[in-house]
Scaffold this active site. Structure first.
Site, mmCIF file in Angstrom:
data_model
loop_
_atom_site.group_PDB
_atom_site.id
_atom_site.type_symbol
_atom_site.label_atom_id
_atom_site.label_comp_id
_atom_site.label_asym_id
_atom_site.label_seq_id
_atom_site.Cartn_x
_atom_site.Cartn_y
_atom_site.Cartn_z
ATOM 1 C CB SER A 110 -11.071 -4.677 8.427
ATOM 2 O OG SER A 110 -12.139 -3.832 8.126
ATOM 3 N NE ARG A 133 -3.647 -2.441 2.254
ATOM 4 C CZ ARG A 133 -4.613 -2.777 3.089
ATOM 5 N NH1 ARG A 133 -4.928 -1.954 4.085
ATOM 6 N NH2 ARG A 133 -5.278 -3.894 2.939
ATOM 7 N NE ARG A 178 -1.887 -2.223 11.650
ATOM 8 C CZ ARG A 178 -2.796 -1.313 11.318
ATOM 9 N NH1 ARG A 178 -4.063 -1.460 11.695
ATOM 10 N NH2 ARG A 178 -2.448 -0.250 10.618
ATOM 11 C CD GLU A 237 -8.398 -1.700 10.756
ATOM 12 O OE1 GLU A 237 -8.423 -0.458 10.786
ATOM 13 O OE2 GLU A 237 -8.513 -2.369 9.714
ATOM 14 N NE ARG A 281 -1.317 4.371 9.173
ATOM 15 C CZ ARG A 281 -2.606 4.004 9.045
ATOM 16 N NH1 ARG A 281 -3.056 3.602 7.883
ATOM 17 N NH2 ARG A 281 -3.414 4.047 10.077
#
Length: 424
Positions: free
Chosen positions: A350, A260, A389, A347, A275
């Site tokens: 998801s 990303r 994560r 988070e 991130r």
RNA sequence: GGAGAGUUGGCCGAGAGGCUGAAGGCGCUCCCCUGCUAAGGGAGUAUGGGUUAAUCACUCAUCGAGGGUUCGAAUCCCUCACUCUCCGCCA
């Protein structure tokens, strides 16, 4: 893609619901396009019909040896008008398609209306945030020891937002991914897939990443895209197909890197490996009968939760409000894991139900014995889980006063029996 | 990277400028026949869009994708993608 019928028949309400998602649909513009489309399409089709009819009669007349010149003259007159009409129709349709491709899915009725993440609603909590009788370190500090987590080397190699893991850290990272895959394949009924990490534009459009979010993805010189999630290749496996009802549900899982650009997140989560431009994820995708997609969403969320429970990591489940959901989703549960150093939930998964939104883009349908026409399948995707994560969560939650980290019981078999790592 | 062959409906497969939205077969659905099973006979069966309150109605598009030639294209021409075979290279 939304059902074109609701844009036609229920425009005002649809616009309101889109507004809840932070999307402004230009109603007057759409209506005028729709009106033009109707007029021009009828005109074009009737001209087309006229020409075909005459052309066919030319064939017959020729076969009968009659003079065809009068017919040729007649059809010649149609030509230019038809071409112009066709062009006009094409332009209108292209504009309408662009609007629909840029329009997000509608939020389900059960989704709270809200603006951003502050309006998300907690559904449940699992586990108690552990109390520590010493000053907790975050994963960056823990990873400094033995250079297990080496941000500097990664930055030298590639730039910011990359991570280098070494030794036991790399092993733990691998163990986590293996453990997750095994859980989903042996206990949750998913089939394991190994998929391409580069996909074409069509594929990216099918699951909703293009055209709107082109800036978020890495693109190669030959115009392929690095996948931002395995959802993209997995979901698109059913693109352009008509499945048999008996084939549903299809449950797929894959462990892949995700890429990303993280454009627009400058300054956010710059410390550590929260991130990254590149991270690992085990993804779950389901293709289901429309009657069962909301049950499937609950089930799939449970599958992600099961991983955290097995790892004994405290978490909470949030239902995202209308304004915080992703483009393709109609309902999303985020699972947030407890990070003691930040004293907050972050988070880690998801899980979304996209209903027929992606199916329409991809043309993914199924046929049931009762209904003649093919129907749209519903698609769901969920992280189970984000590996990087999860690594952070394990490090921070299992840390000891002296800086070493206990290996969760569920992972010990994947770590060659080790019960503790990061020993000084 | 080079040479050649190919891409047609759920599947297989014909098709070579008009009567082809597409023969035939398989599969599927319905009916008939057959005391089980196997077999046989008949009918039906692509997708998407538009018009419509809705259709048994009418209509447009689609034979890998996009252009072109033509009154008319699955059929002719061009570009691209993909598949297969052979050669080269390579983990």
């Amino acid at each position: 893609m939304l059902d074109p019928q609701i844009l036609r028949n229920d425009l005002e309400q649809t616009a309101t619901r889109l507004k809840h998602r932070g999307y402004d649909l230009d109603v007057t513009h759409w209506q005028s396009l729709e009106q033009q489309r109707k007029t021009v399409q009828i005109e074009t089709e009737s001209l087309q019909n006229k020409r075909t009819t005459i052309s066919k009669s030319i064939g017959k007349a020729k076969a009968a040896g009659e003079d065809v010149q009068p017919l040729l003259d007649e059809v010649a007159a149609i030509g230019d008008t038809l071409d112009a009409s066709k062009e006009q129709l094409k332009a209108i349709q292209a504009e309408m398609e662009l609007v629909t491709l840029y329009t997000p899915n509608l939020a389900h009725e059960s989704v709270p209306v809200g603006k951003d993440e502050d309006d998300n609603v907690e559904v449940r909590q699992w586990g108690e945030p552990k109390s520590f009788d010493f000053e907790v370190k975050d994963h960056v500090a823990l990873g400094e020891r033995r250079q297990g987590l080496d941000a500097e080397s990664a930055a030298n190699l590639s730039g910011s937002r990359f991570t280098l893991l070494t030794g036991e850290m790399a092993q733990l990272h691998r163990a986590l991914a293996q453990f997750m895959l095994d859980q989903h394949t042996t206990h949750h009924g998913y089939k394991e897939y190994y998929v391409p990490y580069l996909v074409n534009a069509q594929t990216m459009q099918g699951s909703g990443q293009l055209p709107k979010f082109a800036d978020d993805a890495f693109i190669t010189e030959d115009e392929r895209y690095l996948i931002p999630t395995a959802e993209v290749p997995l979901t698109n496996l059913v693109a352009d197909t008509i499945l048999e009802e008996a084939e549903l549900p299809i449950k797929m899982t894959a462990h892949t890197p995700c890429f990303r650009r993280e454009a627009g997140s400058y300054g956010k989560d710059t410390r550590g490996m929260i991130r990254q431009h590149q991270f690992e994820k085990v993804e779950m995708v389901q293709v289901v009968h429309p009657d069962h997609s909301f049950d499937a969403l609950e089930e799939m969320t449970g599958h992600a939760e099961a991983i955290l429970q097995a790892l004994e990591l405290p978490y909470r489940v949030m239902v995202l409000c209308s304004g915080d959901m992703g483009f393709s989703a109609t309902k999303t549960y985020d699972i947030e894991v407890w990070l003691p150093a930040q004293k907050t939930y972050r988070e880690i998964s998801s899980c979304s139900n996209c209903v027929d939104f992606q199916a329409r883009r991809m043309k993914a349908r199924f046929r049931s014995p009762e209904v003649k026409k093919p129907q749209w399948v519903h698609t769901l995707n969920g992280s189970g889980l984000a590996v990087g994560r999860t690594l952070i969560a394990v490090l921070e939650n299992y840390q000891q006063k002296d800086g070493c980290v206990l290996v969760p019981e569920a992972l010990q078999g994947y770590m060659g029996g080790k019960t503790v790592i990061n020993v000084a």
